[in-house]
Design a protein around this motif. Structure first.
Motif, PDB file in Angstrom:
ATOM      1  N   GLU A 123      16.142 -69.039  21.502  1.00 11.68           N
ATOM      2  CA  GLU A 123      17.475 -69.508  21.123  1.00 11.68           C
ATOM      3  C   GLU A 123      17.691 -69.383  19.612  1.00 11.68           C
ATOM      4  O   GLU A 123      18.753 -68.970  19.149  1.00 11.68           O
ATOM      5  CB  GLU A 123      17.655 -70.963  21.567  1.00 11.68           C
ATOM      6  N   GLU A 126      18.180 -65.798  18.732  1.00  8.86           N
ATOM      7  CA  GLU A 126      19.537 -65.365  19.103  1.00  8.86           C
ATOM      8  C   GLU A 126      20.568 -65.846  18.082  1.00  8.86           C
ATOM      9  O   GLU A 126      21.519 -65.125  17.752  1.00  8.86           O
ATOM     10  CB  GLU A 126      19.863 -65.868  20.507  1.00  8.86           C
ATOM     11  N   THR A 129      20.330 -63.585  15.230  1.00  2.53           N
ATOM     12  CA  THR A 129      21.003 -62.321  15.525  1.00  2.53           C
ATOM     13  C   THR A 129      22.487 -62.405  15.192  1.00  2.53           C
ATOM     14  O   THR A 129      23.063 -61.490  14.587  1.00  2.53           O
ATOM     15  CB  THR A 129      20.826 -61.955  17.010  1.00  2.53           C
ATOM     16  N   MET A 174      16.819 -59.259  18.223  1.00  3.59           N
ATOM     17  CA  MET A 174      17.503 -59.300  19.510  1.00  3.59           C
ATOM     18  C   MET A 174      16.559 -58.891  20.643  1.00  3.59           C
ATOM     19  O   MET A 174      16.510 -59.541  21.692  1.00  3.59           O
ATOM     20  CB  MET A 174      18.724 -58.379  19.482  1.00  3.59           C
ATOM     21  N   ALA A 177      13.878 -61.688  21.214  1.00  2.00           N
ATOM     22  CA  ALA A 177      14.426 -62.826  21.964  1.00  2.00           C
ATOM     23  C   ALA A 177      14.543 -62.493  23.447  1.00  2.00           C
ATOM     24  O   ALA A 177      14.199 -63.306  24.320  1.00  2.00           O
ATOM     25  CB  ALA A 177      15.788 -63.217  21.391  1.00  2.00           C
TER      26      ALA A 177
END
Length: 245
Positions: A123, A126, A129, A174, A177
């Protein structure tokens, strides 16, 4: 890398400015800000004065004159010395030529990522990202504006590099994750199980002592040399001295 008498990127920027003409610290700061160098070099007035003092102490710059304008405080104008020119050219050439192995904050964090539960780590990556996407767009917009103003590409190199690095980091983060979420990243199932056991109140020393029983085949990630992101053990070649002698 050579051990520099003043090892600070801001010092390199100061030497660069003084190669053009003598300046006082405020002029140096204004010049660097006008050229957008604070995007790639940490710049604040306190640090600038400390760097100027250090450069002068090591004979890389010298005081040329003191000037006063109106009611403003007296300012010291500095100029670069021959030793400073040599240092600037040698230092810049070394930075362009030689890659460094200094870890970034992200690399340091990744080396310890198993300290958080996998879902939380994913999380956070992300979220990173998303922030990297915004940063890449900001840099891209600045580059587009600068090109529209006719600024030569040579003065945009650091921004182009920064944009490329941000996009590369974004793609890596990305994928990482996603691999954590899907458990495509080797060892993720054991990583997840360790945090489940700790949430149930099982002490870490018990998990370590019963790793084979509690984690199954993936228990080896808790063994020295097999933790997350640790390099694999390379067997010594016959006839070689481990000391390198």
């Amino acid at each position: 890398m050579t051990r520099r008498r003043v090892n600070n990127p801001l010092a390199l920027a100061v030497l660069s400015c003084l190669q053009e003409r003598p300046m006082h610290p405020y002029q140096i700061s204004s010049t660097l800000r006008q050229r957008g160098k604070e995007q790639s070099i940490r710049l604040n007035f306190g640090s600038l004065y400390a760097v100027v003092t250090s450069l002068e102490k090591h004979g890389l710059i010298t005081q040329r004159e003191r000037i006063r304008s109106g009611n403003r405080p007296e300012r010291t104008v500095y100029e670069i010395t021959e030793a400073g020119v040599t240092e600037f050219e040698d230092w810049l050439a070394e930075l362009l030529r030689t890659p460094t192995a200094d870890p970034s904050p992200l690399e340091s964090a990744l080396s310890l990522i198993a300290g958080l539960p996998p879902d939380e780590a994913a999380e956070l990556l992300e979220e990173r990202t998303t922030r990297l996407d915004l940063e890449a767009r900001r840099i891209g917009a600045d580059l587009e504006w600068s090109r529209e103003q006719g600024l030569p590409e040579v003065f945009l190199i650091e921004a182009v590099f920064r944009e490329a690095m941000v996009r590369a980091e974004r793609d890596f983060v990305m994928r990482l994750a996603a691999d954590i979420r899907s458990e495509a990243l080797g060892g993720t199932s054991a990583w997840r199980r360790v945090h489940e056991l700790r949430a149930e109140g099982v002490p870490m020393d018990e998990i370590l002592g019963r790793a084979g029983e509690l984690l199954g085949p993936d228990a080896r990630i808790l063994e020295p040399g097999h933790g997350p992101y640790e390099p694999p053990h390379r067997p010594q070649e016959p006839g070689t001295d481990p000391s390198g002698a």
